[in-house]
Design a protein around this motif. Structure first.
Motif, PDB file in Angstrom:
ATOM      1  N   ARG A   8      33.983  49.085  33.020  1.00  0.00           N
ATOM      2  CA  ARG A   8      33.847  48.503  34.365  1.00  0.00           C
ATOM      3  C   ARG A   8      33.119  47.160  34.303  1.00  0.00           C
ATOM      4  O   ARG A   8      33.383  46.271  35.108  1.00  0.00           O
ATOM      5  CB  ARG A   8      33.108  49.479  35.279  1.00  0.00           C
ATOM      6  CG  ARG A   8      33.871  50.775  35.470  1.00  0.00           C
ATOM      7  CD  ARG A   8      33.284  51.633  36.576  1.00  0.00           C
ATOM      8  NE  ARG A   8      33.975  52.916  36.602  1.00  0.00           N
ATOM      9  CZ  ARG A   8      35.169  53.115  37.153  1.00  0.00           C
ATOM     10  NH1 ARG A   8      35.806  52.094  37.710  1.00  0.00           N
ATOM     11  NH2 ARG A   8      35.728  54.306  37.134  1.00  0.00           N
ATOM     12  N   LEU A  11      35.537  44.495  33.629  1.00  0.00           N
ATOM     13  CA  LEU A  11      36.300  44.191  34.834  1.00  0.00           C
ATOM     14  C   LEU A  11      35.490  43.311  35.782  1.00  0.00           C
ATOM     15  O   LEU A  11      36.017  42.349  36.363  1.00  0.00           O
ATOM     16  CB  LEU A  11      36.717  45.482  35.537  1.00  0.00           C
ATOM     17  CG  LEU A  11      37.536  45.315  36.831  1.00  0.00           C
ATOM     18  CD1 LEU A  11      38.836  44.573  36.537  1.00  0.00           C
ATOM     19  CD2 LEU A  11      37.815  46.670  37.469  1.00  0.00           C
ATOM     20  N   ILE A  12      34.213  43.625  35.935  1.00  0.00           N
ATOM     21  CA  ILE A  12      33.335  42.832  36.813  1.00  0.00           C
ATOM     22  C   ILE A  12      33.228  41.399  36.301  1.00  0.00           C
ATOM     23  O   ILE A  12      33.325  40.436  37.075  1.00  0.00           O
ATOM     24  CB  ILE A  12      31.937  43.483  36.907  1.00  0.00           C
ATOM     25  CG1 ILE A  12      32.024  44.795  37.682  1.00  0.00           C
ATOM     26  CG2 ILE A  12      30.942  42.536  37.583  1.00  0.00           C
ATOM     27  CD1 ILE A  12      30.768  45.636  37.625  1.00  0.00           C
ATOM     28  N   LYS A  15      36.491  39.563  36.943  1.00  0.00           N
ATOM     29  CA  LYS A  15      36.655  39.192  38.349  1.00  0.00           C
ATOM     30  C   LYS A  15      35.781  37.994  38.711  1.00  0.00           C
ATOM     31  O   LYS A  15      36.179  37.138  39.512  1.00  0.00           O
ATOM     32  CB  LYS A  15      36.324  40.382  39.248  1.00  0.00           C
ATOM     33  CG  LYS A  15      37.419  41.452  39.249  1.00  0.00           C
ATOM     34  CD  LYS A  15      37.098  42.579  40.215  1.00  0.00           C
ATOM     35  CE  LYS A  15      38.255  43.564  40.289  1.00  0.00           C
ATOM     36  NZ  LYS A  15      37.966  44.687  41.216  1.00  0.00           N
ATOM     37  N   ARG A  16      34.586  37.918  38.107  1.00  0.00           N
ATOM     38  CA  ARG A  16      33.727  36.750  38.329  1.00  0.00           C
ATOM     39  C   ARG A  16      34.380  35.494  37.775  1.00  0.00           C
ATOM     40  O   ARG A  16      34.330  34.431  38.403  1.00  0.00           O
ATOM     41  CB  ARG A  16      32.369  36.975  37.663  1.00  0.00           C
ATOM     42  CG  ARG A  16      31.462  37.950  38.406  1.00  0.00           C
ATOM     43  CD  ARG A  16      30.197  38.186  37.625  1.00  0.00           C
ATOM     44  NE  ARG A  16      29.320  39.150  38.294  1.00  0.00           N
ATOM     45  CZ  ARG A  16      28.266  39.736  37.721  1.00  0.00           C
ATOM     46  NH1 ARG A  16      27.961  39.424  36.460  1.00  0.00           N
ATOM     47  NH2 ARG A  16      27.527  40.588  38.387  1.00  0.00           N
ATOM     48  N   ILE A  18      37.549  34.990  37.450  1.00  0.00           N
ATOM     49  CA  ILE A  18      38.669  34.653  38.337  1.00  0.00           C
ATOM     50  C   ILE A  18      38.173  33.883  39.553  1.00  0.00           C
ATOM     51  O   ILE A  18      38.767  32.879  39.956  1.00  0.00           O
ATOM     52  CB  ILE A  18      39.416  35.929  38.771  1.00  0.00           C
ATOM     53  CG1 ILE A  18      40.152  36.554  37.573  1.00  0.00           C
ATOM     54  CG2 ILE A  18      40.418  35.618  39.887  1.00  0.00           C
ATOM     55  CD1 ILE A  18      40.734  37.922  37.841  1.00  0.00           C
ATOM     56  N   GLN A  19      37.059  34.354  40.133  1.00  0.00           N
ATOM     57  CA  GLN A  19      36.499  33.663  41.298  1.00  0.00           C
ATOM     58  C   GLN A  19      36.056  32.248  40.941  1.00  0.00           C
ATOM     59  O   GLN A  19      36.280  31.305  41.703  1.00  0.00           O
ATOM     60  CB  GLN A  19      35.319  34.469  41.870  1.00  0.00           C
ATOM     61  CG  GLN A  19      35.720  35.773  42.536  1.00  0.00           C
ATOM     62  CD  GLN A  19      36.731  35.562  43.655  1.00  0.00           C
ATOM     63  OE1 GLN A  19      36.575  34.674  44.489  1.00  0.00           O
ATOM     64  NE2 GLN A  19      37.771  36.386  43.666  1.00  0.00           N
ATOM     65  N   GLU A 177      44.302  37.467  36.424  1.00  0.00           N
ATOM     66  CA  GLU A 177      44.566  38.481  37.463  1.00  0.00           C
ATOM     67  C   GLU A 177      45.410  39.622  36.908  1.00  0.00           C
ATOM     68  O   GLU A 177      45.177  40.785  37.259  1.00  0.00           O
ATOM     69  CB  GLU A 177      45.262  37.829  38.659  1.00  0.00           C
ATOM     70  CG  GLU A 177      44.344  36.942  39.479  1.00  0.00           C
ATOM     71  CD  GLU A 177      45.024  36.273  40.653  1.00  0.00           C
ATOM     72  OE1 GLU A 177      44.342  35.941  41.628  1.00  0.00           O
ATOM     73  OE2 GLU A 177      46.267  36.090  40.589  1.00  0.00           O
ATOM     74  N   ALA A 180      43.099  41.725  34.910  1.00  0.00           N
ATOM     75  CA  ALA A 180      42.244  42.523  35.794  1.00  0.00           C
ATOM     76  C   ALA A 180      43.001  43.724  36.347  1.00  0.00           C
ATOM     77  O   ALA A 180      42.456  44.833  36.443  1.00  0.00           O
ATOM     78  CB  ALA A 180      41.715  41.653  36.937  1.00  0.00           C
ATOM     79  N   LYS A 181      44.269  43.520  36.702  1.00  0.00           N
ATOM     80  CA  LYS A 181      45.100  44.633  37.191  1.00  0.00           C
ATOM     81  C   LYS A 181      45.267  45.701  36.110  1.00  0.00           C
ATOM     82  O   LYS A 181      45.190  46.901  36.384  1.00  0.00           O
ATOM     83  CB  LYS A 181      46.475  44.119  37.624  1.00  0.00           C
ATOM     84  CG  LYS A 181      46.471  43.355  38.932  1.00  0.00           C
ATOM     85  CD  LYS A 181      47.881  42.878  39.257  1.00  0.00           C
ATOM     86  CE  LYS A 181      47.891  42.035  40.527  1.00  0.00           C
ATOM     87  NZ  LYS A 181      49.250  41.514  40.825  1.00  0.00           N
ATOM     88  N   SER A 184      42.003  47.581  35.693  1.00  0.00           N
ATOM     89  CA  SER A 184      41.818  48.485  36.839  1.00  0.00           C
ATOM     90  C   SER A 184      42.704  49.719  36.692  1.00  0.00           C
ATOM     91  O   SER A 184      42.257  50.856  36.951  1.00  0.00           O
ATOM     92  CB  SER A 184      42.158  47.761  38.148  1.00  0.00           C
ATOM     93  OG  SER A 184      41.262  46.704  38.393  1.00  0.00           O
TER      94      SER A 184
END
Length: 210
Positions: A8, A11-12, A15-16, A18-19, A177, A180-181, A184
């Protein structure tokens, strides 16, 4: 071969990233659009300056032709040889949205009749007018050169920024992305397997206690 299971935390972190990439993409788009607007503004100025330079060229050519016809080629060449001073200018820099462009700080080539390198006695008004016209033309050429250099630098930076925007939009962000998918999906799959495993353990313990 042992499959490495995603976590996890990975993943976090993804995602950071990606942002951050999306924020960078938005900023680069703003920079690209700003540079294009600046380019268009300077281009309009450049068109007017080039038109003025062409007009001054035509005037200078006419003045020279008249001086050659009336005063003669020898008189014109004598004046030309006497006017040996070169334009004096210094190069400075200006920042336009992160793009460093040259700024030519120059002394005006145009001089008064008394400041020129030839004596005014023995010269005609036609020669003086021809010299003035060419001095104005040189000033105009230097101004055009500065604008053209600025436009060239802006075009290069616009293209560079476009490539970075496209790379983020069509490659980097979609790939992250997609990753990330996938992570997940794998984590959800692991959660389902853990739930099934826990149910089996509970069921086994319940049977043992009976």
């Amino acid at each position: 071969m042992v499959e490495v299971q995603p976590t996890r935390m990975e993943l976090i972190r993804l995602k950071r990233r990606i942002q951050m990439a999306k924020r960078g993409h938005a900023l680069l788009k703003m920079k690209r659009d700003g540079l294009i607007m600046e380019f268009r503004t300077i281009l309009e100025d450049a068109k007017a300056v080039i038109e003025e330079m062409i007009r001054k060229y035509e005037v200078a050519r006419e003045k020279l032709a008249l001086a050659m016809a009336v005063d003669g080629a020898i008189a014109v060449k004598s004046i030309a040889l006497a006017c040996h001073a070169e334009p004096k200018f210094t190069m400075k820099r200006k920042n336009i949205m992160g793009v460093v462009v040259p700024v030519i700080k120059r002394e005006k080539v145009r001089k008064s009749v008394y400041e020129r390198d030839y004596g005014i006695i023995g010269t005609s008004a036609r020669l003086d007018e021809a010299v003035s016209a060419y001095e104005e033309l040189v000033d105009a050429i230097l101004e055009v050169a500065e604008l053209e250099t600025t436009l060239k630098r802006l075009i290069e930076e616009i293209e560079r920024t476009k490539r970075r925007v496209n790379a983020l939009e069509y490659k980097v962000i979609p790939e992250m992305e997609e990753a990330a998918k996938f992570i997940s999906f794998k984590l959800e799959e692991m959660d389902r397997e853990n739930i099934i495993r826990l149910k089996k353990i509970k069921s086994k313990k319940a049977k043992e206690q009976q």
